[in-house]
Design a protein around this motif. Structure first.
Motif, PDB file in Angstrom:
ATOM      1  N   ASN A 162      70.325  -6.311  47.632  1.00 11.27           N
ATOM      2  CA  ASN A 162      70.044  -5.723  48.947  1.00 11.27           C
ATOM      3  C   ASN A 162      69.586  -6.795  49.945  1.00 11.27           C
ATOM      4  O   ASN A 162      69.966  -6.778  51.122  1.00 11.27           O
ATOM      5  CB  ASN A 162      68.974  -4.642  48.828  1.00 11.27           C
ATOM      6  CG  ASN A 162      69.462  -3.442  48.025  1.00 11.27           C
ATOM      7  OD1 ASN A 162      70.663  -3.186  47.919  1.00 11.27           O
ATOM      8  ND2 ASN A 162      68.536  -2.694  47.439  1.00 11.27           N
ATOM      9  N   CYS A 197      69.197   0.698  60.891  1.00  7.63           N
ATOM     10  CA  CYS A 197      70.664   0.649  60.820  1.00  7.63           C
ATOM     11  C   CYS A 197      71.253   2.061  60.968  1.00  7.63           C
ATOM     12  O   CYS A 197      72.270   2.254  61.651  1.00  7.63           O
ATOM     13  CB  CYS A 197      71.110   0.035  59.499  1.00  7.63           C
ATOM     14  SG  CYS A 197      70.822  -1.756  59.403  1.00  7.63           S
ATOM     15  N   LYS A 198      70.615   3.043  60.339  1.00  6.92           N
ATOM     16  CA  LYS A 198      71.072   4.438  60.472  1.00  6.92           C
ATOM     17  C   LYS A 198      70.894   4.926  61.905  1.00  6.92           C
ATOM     18  O   LYS A 198      71.767   5.584  62.477  1.00  6.92           O
ATOM     19  CB  LYS A 198      70.277   5.334  59.528  1.00  6.92           C
ATOM     20  CG  LYS A 198      70.645   5.194  58.054  1.00  6.92           C
ATOM     21  CD  LYS A 198      69.758   6.105  57.211  1.00  6.92           C
ATOM     22  CE  LYS A 198      70.071   5.961  55.720  1.00  6.92           C
ATOM     23  NZ  LYS A 198      69.110   6.728  54.878  1.00  6.92           N
ATOM     24  N   ARG A 216      74.388  -0.748  55.339  1.00  3.10           N
ATOM     25  CA  ARG A 216      73.071  -0.197  54.994  1.00  3.10           C
ATOM     26  C   ARG A 216      71.937  -1.118  55.438  1.00  3.10           C
ATOM     27  O   ARG A 216      70.910  -0.657  55.934  1.00  3.10           O
ATOM     28  CB  ARG A 216      73.024   0.030  53.477  1.00  3.10           C
ATOM     29  CG  ARG A 216      71.773   0.746  52.996  1.00  3.10           C
ATOM     30  CD  ARG A 216      71.859   0.986  51.499  1.00  3.10           C
ATOM     31  NE  ARG A 216      70.646   1.606  50.988  1.00  3.10           N
ATOM     32  CZ  ARG A 216      70.377   1.789  49.697  1.00  3.10           C
ATOM     33  NH1 ARG A 216      71.279   1.400  48.790  1.00  3.10           N
ATOM     34  NH2 ARG A 216      69.245   2.344  49.315  1.00  3.10           N
ATOM     35  N   TYR A 217      72.115  -2.417  55.239  1.00  2.00           N
ATOM     36  CA  TYR A 217      71.028  -3.358  55.528  1.00  2.00           C
ATOM     37  C   TYR A 217      71.416  -4.451  56.525  1.00  2.00           C
ATOM     38  O   TYR A 217      70.735  -5.448  56.656  1.00  2.00           O
ATOM     39  CB  TYR A 217      70.557  -4.029  54.223  1.00  2.00           C
ATOM     40  CG  TYR A 217      69.913  -3.079  53.246  1.00  2.00           C
ATOM     41  CD1 TYR A 217      68.707  -2.459  53.531  1.00  2.00           C
ATOM     42  CD2 TYR A 217      70.532  -2.790  52.019  1.00  2.00           C
ATOM     43  CE1 TYR A 217      68.110  -1.586  52.633  1.00  2.00           C
ATOM     44  CE2 TYR A 217      69.946  -1.919  51.116  1.00  2.00           C
ATOM     45  CZ  TYR A 217      68.739  -1.315  51.431  1.00  2.00           C
ATOM     46  OH  TYR A 217      68.149  -0.439  50.547  1.00  2.00           O
ATOM     47  N   ASP A 269      63.431  -0.573  53.620  1.00  2.00           N
ATOM     48  CA  ASP A 269      63.536   0.798  54.156  1.00  2.00           C
ATOM     49  C   ASP A 269      63.502   0.792  55.684  1.00  2.00           C
ATOM     50  O   ASP A 269      64.240   1.551  56.335  1.00  2.00           O
ATOM     51  CB  ASP A 269      62.414   1.675  53.609  1.00  2.00           C
ATOM     52  CG  ASP A 269      62.561   1.957  52.109  1.00  2.00           C
ATOM     53  OD1 ASP A 269      63.669   1.743  51.569  1.00  2.00           O
ATOM     54  OD2 ASP A 269      61.565   2.391  51.487  1.00  2.00           O
ATOM     55  N   GLU A 294      66.876  -0.329  56.846  1.00  2.00           N
ATOM     56  CA  GLU A 294      67.869   0.719  56.590  1.00  2.00           C
ATOM     57  C   GLU A 294      67.742   1.849  57.604  1.00  2.00           C
ATOM     58  O   GLU A 294      68.754   2.347  58.139  1.00  2.00           O
ATOM     59  CB  GLU A 294      67.704   1.261  55.169  1.00  2.00           C
ATOM     60  CG  GLU A 294      68.768   2.293  54.807  1.00  2.00           C
ATOM     61  CD  GLU A 294      68.635   2.803  53.375  1.00  2.00           C
ATOM     62  OE1 GLU A 294      69.567   3.484  52.919  1.00  2.00           O
ATOM     63  OE2 GLU A 294      67.602   2.532  52.726  1.00  2.00           O
TER      64      GLU A 294
END
Length: 478
Positions: A13, A125-126, A133-134, A119, A122
Motif C-alpha cells: 500500500n 482519494c475517494k 486507492r492510495y 486511511d 484513501e
C-alpha cells in the motif's frame, strides 16, 4: 494473517503513495548536509506562499539521517501549514504529508499509525473520485513533486520540468505552477549557457511568472539575471532595484543581485551584497563560491589594466586576491563536497598561486566525478590540459586532455578554445619535427572538426606517407 503478511500488505500500500519516499529523489550521501542547509535557509529566509513542501522535504532529509522523531516534527509543521495556507485544497495538499507520515511510521515499526495515515489518504482519494486507492492524480500533486525534485539538485531538473509541465496542462495560469516551471527552466538554461546556438527558453516563462506573482522578489531577480544574459541589462537592473527596495526574501535577493553586479563588473557592490547575505547564511556554499568568483574577477581586472604583467603593488594585490579566492572556494567545497565547478575554479587558483601539487590533486578529484553538466567536465579537461602544457611541461598529457575536452558535448566556446590550444601545441611540435605522424594526424582531425575538409585530407595523406616511409625504412633494416 501473520505479522509478516501484514507487513507485506502495508508495504504494498505504501509504494502506491505519491510522496517523497516514492518519488525517487536522487540524493547522494555527500550531498545531504548541503541539501539540509539549503532547506533550512529556505524555511527561514524565503518569504513564500508555498511552504508546505519544503517542510515535507526537511522531514524526508531527517529520515534519511536516521532522525525519525525530528522527521515527525517537520511533518506536523507541514500539516499545520497546510491547514493555514491552503484554504479550500488543504486535503489535497495534505496527501503528500500523510504519505510521508505513513512511511516514517513504517520505518519506526508503528503499523497502527501507518494504517491511520493510509486511511486518511484513501478517504481523500475517494472524496475526489480518484481512480486509485492510495494515489492522488491532480496538478497540485505534480507541482509538489516538481518542487521536491527541483530542490534536490541538477540531476533531478529534467524530471522537475516534466512535473510542472504536466501541472500547467491542467491549469495554465496557476501562479505557483508557473513559478516552479520558470525557475526550473532558468536552471536548465544555465546548464547550457556555454553551448553555441542554445536558445534559452526561460525568459518568457520568467516574465509570465513575475506577472502572475508581482510580489515574488525571488523570481524577479532571476528574471533580471536572464535579461542580463540576453543583453537586456538595463531592464534587468530595473527589476534588481525593485527587488532590493522590497524587504521580502532579502537574503535570496542579495545573493542573486550580487551575481548580477559581478557579471556587470561592479565588484565592490557585488561583494557588499554577498557579505550582507553571508551574515544571515554563513554556511551557504553558493555564497562562498560567488565571493571567490568576485576575487577572481578582481585579479582579471588588475591583470587587464597592467597588460597581464602586474608589478609591485599590483602584484601584491593579485597575490592577496588569489589567496582570498582560494579560501572562499575551499570553504564552498567543505560545505558542498559535490560542487563540481568549484573544484575547477579552485584548481585554477592553485595554478595562479604556484601550488601545483594542490592543483593536481584538485583536478584529479573533479576529473573522477560525473558532473551533472558535461560542460563542467569539458572545462576541467581544458584547464588541466593548460596546466599540463604550461606548468608541468608535458605536451603529451596536454594533448590527451585537450582531445578529451573536444570530444565532450556540443559546439561550445570552450570546445573552440580547446581546439585552438590543441592546434597551437601541435603546430609547435611540427616545427621541431615536420615528419611527426601523430601531430599530422591530430591536425587532420582538428581541420575535419572545423569543416576544413581539404586541409584535413592533406594532413591525413602526409601522415600516411610518413608512416609508410617509416615502415619501409624499418623493413629494409641495416
Amino acid at each position: 494473517m501473520s505479522k509478516n503478511a501484514d507487513d507485506h500488505q502495508v508495504k504494498d500500500n505504501l509504494v502506491q503513495l505519491r510522496c517523497h519516499f516514492t518519488w525517487g529523489l536522487d540524493i547522494e550521501d555527500s550531498e545531504m548536509a548541503d541539501l539540509e542547509n539549503r532547506v533550512l535557509e529556505q524555511i527561514e529566509f524565503l518569504d513564500s506562499k508555498y511552504n508546505v513542501g519544503i517542510h515535507n522535504l526537511l522531514a524526508y532529509v531527517k529520515h534519511l539521517k536516521g532522525q525519525n522523531e525530528k522527521a515527525l516534527e517537520s511533518l506536523k509543521e507541514a500539516e499545520d501549514l497546510s491547514q493555514r495556507e491552503c484554504a479550500g485544497q488543504s486535503d489535497v495538499r495534505s496527501v503528500v504529508t500523510w504519505g510521508n507520515f505513513a512511511w516514517v511510521y513504517y520505518h519506526m515499526g508503528r503499523l497502527a499509525d501507518v494504517q491511520t495515515y493510509l486511511d486518511k489518504v484513501e478517504d481523500t482519494c475517494k472524496k475526489f473520485a480518484n481512480l486509485f486507492r492510495y494515489s492522488m492524480e491532480c496538478p497540485e500533486m505534480d507541482c509538489e513533486e516538481g518542487w521536491a525534485l527541483l530542490k534536490c539538485g541538477g540531476k533531478n531538473y529534467e524530471r522537475a520540468k516534466a512535473c510542472f509541465e504536466k501541472a500547467l496542462e491542467a491549469d495554465p495560469e496557476n501562479p505557483e505552477f508557473n513559478t516552479g516551471y520558470a525557475i526550473t527552466a532558468y536552471r536548465l538554461d544555465g546548464f547550457k549557457s556555454a553551448v553555441k546556438g542554445h536558445e534559452g527558453f526561460s525568459l518568457h516563462l520568467l516574465r509570465k511568472a513575475v506577472r502572475l506573482n508581482p510580489d515574488d522578489t525571488h523570481v524577479k531577480v532571476l528574471l533580471a539575471l536572464k535579461l542580463q544574459d540576453e543583453g537586456q541589462e538595463a531592464e534587468g537592473e530595473k527589476y534588481i532595484k525593485e527587488a532590493l527596495d522590497n524587504k521580502t526574501s532579502q537574503t535570496y535577493v542579495f545573493r542573486y543581485a550580487a551575481k548580477f553586479y559581478r557579471k556587470r563588473g561592479s565588484l565592490d557592490k557585488a561583494l557588499e551584497l554577498l557579505q550582507m547575505a553571508l551574515q544571515a547564511t554563513p554556511t551557504s556554499a553558493f555564497l562562498h563560491h560567488q565571493i571567490g568568483l568576485c576575487h577572481r574577477a578582481q585579479i582579471i581586472q588588475i591583470k587587464t589594466a597592467t597588460n597581464m604583467q602586474p608589478r609591485r603593488q599590483d602584484r601584491e594585490k593579485v597575490d592577496k586576491f588569489v589567496q582570498l579566492a582560494i579560501q572562499e572556494f575551499e570553504k564552498a567545497l567543505t560545505l558542498k563536497p559535490t560542487f563540481e565547478l568549484a573544484y575547477v575554479d579552485l584548481a585554477k587558483m592553485y595554478m595562479e598561486a604556484g601550488e601545483y601539487r594542490k592543483a593536481e590533486d584538485t583536478f584529479q578529484k573533479v576529473l573522477c566525478m560525473k558532473p551533472v553538466v558535461e560542460e563542467t567536465l569539458q572545462e576541467a579537461h581544458f584547464h588541466y590540459g593548460k596546466f599540463q602544457e604550461f606548468q608541468k611541461k608535458s605536451e603529451v598529457n596536454a594533448i590527451i586532455h585537450y582531445l578529451k575536452a573536444i570530444k565532450i558535448g556540443k559546439a561550445s566556446f570552450l570546445k573552440d578554445k580547446s581546439i585552438n590550444s590543441l592546434k597551437k601545441l601541435v603546430l609547435k611540435r611540427l616545427q621541431r619535427n615536420a615528419s611527426d605522424v601523430e601531430s599530422l594526424s591530430i591536425l587532420g582531425f582538428v581541420d575535419k572538426l572545423q569543416g576544413n575538409m581539404n586541409e584535413a585530407l592533406d594532413y591525413y595523406e602526409r601522415a600516411l606517407r610518413q608512416a609508410t616511409d617509416f615502415d619501409n625504412s624499418v623493413g629494409q633494416g641495416p
